[in-house]
Motif scaffolding. Structure first.
Motif, PDB file in Angstrom:
ATOM      1  N   ILE A  28       0.861  -1.173   0.000  1.00  0.00           N
ATOM      2  CA  ILE A  28       0.000   0.000   0.000  1.00  0.00           C
ATOM      3  C   ILE A  28       0.900   1.226   0.000  1.00  0.00           C
ATOM      4  CG2 ILE A  28      -1.765   1.271   1.257  1.00  0.00           C
ATOM      5  CD1 ILE A  28      -2.598  -1.453   2.495  1.00  0.00           C
ATOM      6  N   ALA A  29       0.720   2.060  -0.995  1.00  0.00           N
ATOM      7  CA  ALA A  29       1.510   3.285  -1.113  1.00  0.00           C
ATOM      8  C   ALA A  29       0.550   4.454  -1.309  1.00  0.00           C
ATOM      9  CB  ALA A  29       2.473   3.175  -2.287  1.00  0.00           C
ATOM     10  N   SER A  30       1.099   5.625  -1.354  1.00  0.00           N
ATOM     11  CA  SER A  30       0.293   6.821  -1.547  1.00  0.00           C
ATOM     12  C   SER A  30      -0.373   6.776  -2.922  1.00  0.00           C
ATOM     13  CB  SER A  30       1.178   8.057  -1.442  1.00  0.00           C
ATOM     14  OG  SER A  30       0.425   9.216  -1.670  1.00  0.00           O
ATOM     15  N   GLY A  31      -1.681   6.667  -2.946  1.00  0.00           N
ATOM     16  CA  GLY A  31      -2.421   6.695  -4.194  1.00  0.00           C
ATOM     17  C   GLY A  31      -2.652   5.359  -4.869  1.00  0.00           C
ATOM     18  N   TRP A  32      -2.051   4.260  -4.371  1.00  0.00           N
ATOM     19  CA  TRP A  32      -2.262   2.955  -4.982  1.00  0.00           C
ATOM     20  C   TRP A  32      -1.964   1.838  -3.994  1.00  0.00           C
ATOM     21  CZ3 TRP A  32       1.940  -0.330  -5.207  1.00  0.00           C
ATOM     22  CH2 TRP A  32       3.199   0.258  -5.145  1.00  0.00           C
ATOM     23  N   ASP A  33      -2.524   0.686  -4.272  1.00  0.00           N
ATOM     24  CA  ASP A  33      -2.156  -0.527  -3.542  1.00  0.00           C
ATOM     25  C   ASP A  33      -2.205  -1.699  -4.508  1.00  0.00           C
ATOM     26  OD1 ASP A  33      -5.149   0.076  -2.819  1.00  0.00           O
ATOM     27  OD2 ASP A  33      -4.944  -2.089  -2.662  1.00  0.00           O
ATOM     28  N   PHE A  34      -1.442  -2.736  -4.187  1.00  0.00           N
ATOM     29  CA  PHE A  34      -1.291  -3.863  -5.100  1.00  0.00           C
ATOM     30  C   PHE A  34      -1.166  -5.131  -4.268  1.00  0.00           C
ATOM     31  CE2 PHE A  34       1.658  -6.066  -8.324  1.00  0.00           C
ATOM     32  CZ  PHE A  34       0.587  -6.561  -9.054  1.00  0.00           C
TER      33      PHE A  34
ATOM     34  N   THR B 244       5.654   2.826  -9.885  1.00  0.00           N
ATOM     35  CA  THR B 244       6.971   3.405  -9.677  1.00  0.00           C
ATOM     36  C   THR B 244       7.180   3.631  -8.189  1.00  0.00           C
ATOM     37  OG1 THR B 244       6.797   4.528 -11.807  1.00  0.00           O
ATOM     38  CG2 THR B 244       8.488   5.320 -10.281  1.00  0.00           C
ATOM     39  N   ILE B 245       8.363   3.252  -7.715  1.00  0.00           N
ATOM     40  CA  ILE B 245       8.723   3.461  -6.316  1.00  0.00           C
ATOM     41  C   ILE B 245      10.022   4.250  -6.291  1.00  0.00           C
ATOM     42  CG2 ILE B 245       9.275   2.357  -4.128  1.00  0.00           C
ATOM     43  CD1 ILE B 245       7.754  -0.095  -5.146  1.00  0.00           C
ATOM     44  N   VAL B 246      10.000   5.401  -5.638  1.00  0.00           N
ATOM     45  CA  VAL B 246      11.180   6.244  -5.496  1.00  0.00           C
ATOM     46  C   VAL B 246      11.360   6.598  -4.024  1.00  0.00           C
ATOM     47  CG1 VAL B 246      11.041   7.218  -7.828  1.00  0.00           C
ATOM     48  CG2 VAL B 246       9.857   8.350  -5.964  1.00  0.00           C
ATOM     49  N   ALA B 247      12.558   7.094  -3.685  1.00  0.00           N
ATOM     50  CA  ALA B 247      12.814   7.515  -2.317  1.00  0.00           C
ATOM     51  C   ALA B 247      11.815   8.601  -1.945  1.00  0.00           C
ATOM     52  CB  ALA B 247      14.237   8.025  -2.181  1.00  0.00           C
ATOM     53  N   PRO B 248      11.266   8.648  -0.767  1.00  0.00           N
ATOM     54  CA  PRO B 248      11.519   7.813   0.403  1.00  0.00           C
ATOM     55  C   PRO B 248      10.655   6.546   0.465  1.00  0.00           C
ATOM     56  CG  PRO B 248      10.052   9.572   1.041  1.00  0.00           C
ATOM     57  CD  PRO B 248      10.368   9.775  -0.431  1.00  0.00           C
ATOM     58  N   ASP B 249       9.827   6.331  -0.543  1.00  0.00           N
ATOM     59  CA  ASP B 249       8.964   5.141  -0.524  1.00  0.00           C
ATOM     60  C   ASP B 249       9.762   3.841  -0.530  1.00  0.00           C
ATOM     61  OD1 ASP B 249       6.675   6.704  -0.455  1.00  0.00           O
ATOM     62  OD2 ASP B 249       6.453   6.713  -2.636  1.00  0.00           O
TER      63      ASP B 249
ATOM     64  N   HIS C 232      12.385   3.224   1.257  1.00  0.00           N
ATOM     65  CA  HIS C 232      12.650   2.920   2.667  1.00  0.00           C
ATOM     66  C   HIS C 232      11.402   2.362   3.346  1.00  0.00           C
ATOM     67  CE1 HIS C 232      16.516   4.753   2.092  1.00  0.00           C
ATOM     68  NE2 HIS C 232      15.914   5.834   1.623  1.00  0.00           N
ATOM     69  N   ASP C 233      10.238   2.884   2.967  1.00  0.00           N
ATOM     70  CA  ASP C 233       8.978   2.363   3.501  1.00  0.00           C
ATOM     71  C   ASP C 233       8.754   0.921   3.049  1.00  0.00           C
ATOM     72  OD1 ASP C 233       8.539   4.820   4.681  1.00  0.00           O
ATOM     73  OD2 ASP C 233       7.169   5.517   3.108  1.00  0.00           O
ATOM     74  N   LEU C 234       9.090   0.626   1.791  1.00  0.00           N
ATOM     75  CA  LEU C 234       8.939  -0.739   1.278  1.00  0.00           C
ATOM     76  C   LEU C 234       9.874  -1.696   2.017  1.00  0.00           C
ATOM     77  CD1 LEU C 234       7.723  -2.755  -0.718  1.00  0.00           C
ATOM     78  CD2 LEU C 234       9.475  -2.043  -2.372  1.00  0.00           C
ATOM     79  N   ILE C 235      11.112  -1.275   2.233  1.00  0.00           N
ATOM     80  CA  ILE C 235      12.060  -2.102   2.986  1.00  0.00           C
ATOM     81  C   ILE C 235      11.530  -2.366   4.390  1.00  0.00           C
ATOM     82  CG2 ILE C 235      14.360  -2.106   4.052  1.00  0.00           C
ATOM     83  CD1 ILE C 235      15.337  -0.621   1.486  1.00  0.00           C
ATOM     84  N   GLY C 236      11.000  -1.336   5.039  1.00  0.00           N
ATOM     85  CA  GLY C 236      10.426  -1.500   6.375  1.00  0.00           C
ATOM     86  C   GLY C 236       9.220  -2.421   6.386  1.00  0.00           C
ATOM     87  N   ALA C 237       8.368  -2.301   5.371  1.00  0.00           N
ATOM     88  CA  ALA C 237       7.174  -3.144   5.301  1.00  0.00           C
ATOM     89  C   ALA C 237       7.542  -4.617   5.097  1.00  0.00           C
ATOM     90  CB  ALA C 237       6.259  -2.670   4.172  1.00  0.00           C
ATOM     91  N   ILE C 238       8.530  -4.878   4.253  1.00  0.00           N
ATOM     92  CA  ILE C 238       8.967  -6.264   4.040  1.00  0.00           C
ATOM     93  C   ILE C 238       9.594  -6.807   5.317  1.00  0.00           C
ATOM     94  CG2 ILE C 238      10.536  -7.760   2.752  1.00  0.00           C
ATOM     95  CD1 ILE C 238      10.079  -5.880   0.333  1.00  0.00           C
ATOM     96  N   GLY C 239      10.383  -5.985   5.994  1.00  0.00           N
ATOM     97  CA  GLY C 239      10.954  -6.397   7.277  1.00  0.00           C
ATOM     98  C   GLY C 239       9.884  -6.701   8.309  1.00  0.00           C
ATOM     99  N   ASN C 240       8.840  -5.880   8.364  1.00  0.00           N
ATOM    100  CA  ASN C 240       7.728  -6.135   9.284  1.00  0.00           C
ATOM    101  C   ASN C 240       7.004  -7.428   8.936  1.00  0.00           C
ATOM    102  OD1 ASN C 240       8.227  -3.787  10.723  1.00  0.00           O
ATOM    103  ND2 ASN C 240       6.730  -2.584   9.585  1.00  0.00           N
ATOM    104  N   ALA C 241       6.832  -7.688   7.646  1.00  0.00           N
ATOM    105  CA  ALA C 241       6.177  -8.928   7.227  1.00  0.00           C
ATOM    106  C   ALA C 241       7.011 -10.130   7.660  1.00  0.00           C
ATOM    107  CB  ALA C 241       5.975  -8.939   5.711  1.00  0.00           C
TER     108      ALA C 241
END
Length: 97
Positions: free
Chosen positions: A4-10, A75-80, A82-91
């Motif tokens: 889940i990102a700003s404006g979209w989720d997949f 498209t994923i760019v900084a700082p997103d 870092h958020d993706l890395i954190g989300a995968i780590g949380n998972a």
């Protein structure tokens, strides 16, 4: 897996939880580089879902599902990133409990 990102989720299927540490490694190794690389994360229906590192910008990735001439791409760019890395780590943490 759901991203889940700003404006979209997949939401897509991953073959097993072992893909998550591979995704973290991929993100860590390729962030800050201009080298094209990709890894398959899972699937969306029949389409493979790839995490792709852009070779033009150091801080740009794509999540892409492509099959039979149809494609969805995020498209994923900084700082997103870092958020993706954190989300995968949380998972990964959730799966180890």
């Amino acid at each position: 897996m759901t991203i889940i990102a700003s404006g979209w989720d997949f939401r897509f299927s991953i073959p097993d939880p072992g893909v998550l540490p591979k995704a973290l490694s991929f993100l860590s190794e390729t962030s800050g580089t201009c080298i094209f690389s990709e890894i398959v994360l899972g699937s969306f229906r029949a389409a493979p879902v790839r995490l792709i590192k852009d070779d033009e910008f150091e801080d740009r990735f794509w999540i892409r599902a492509y099959e039979g001439g149809e494609m969805v791409e995020f498209t994923i760019v900084a700082p997103d990133i870092h958020d993706l890395i954190g989300a995968i780590g949380n998972a990964l943490d959730d799966l180890s409990e």
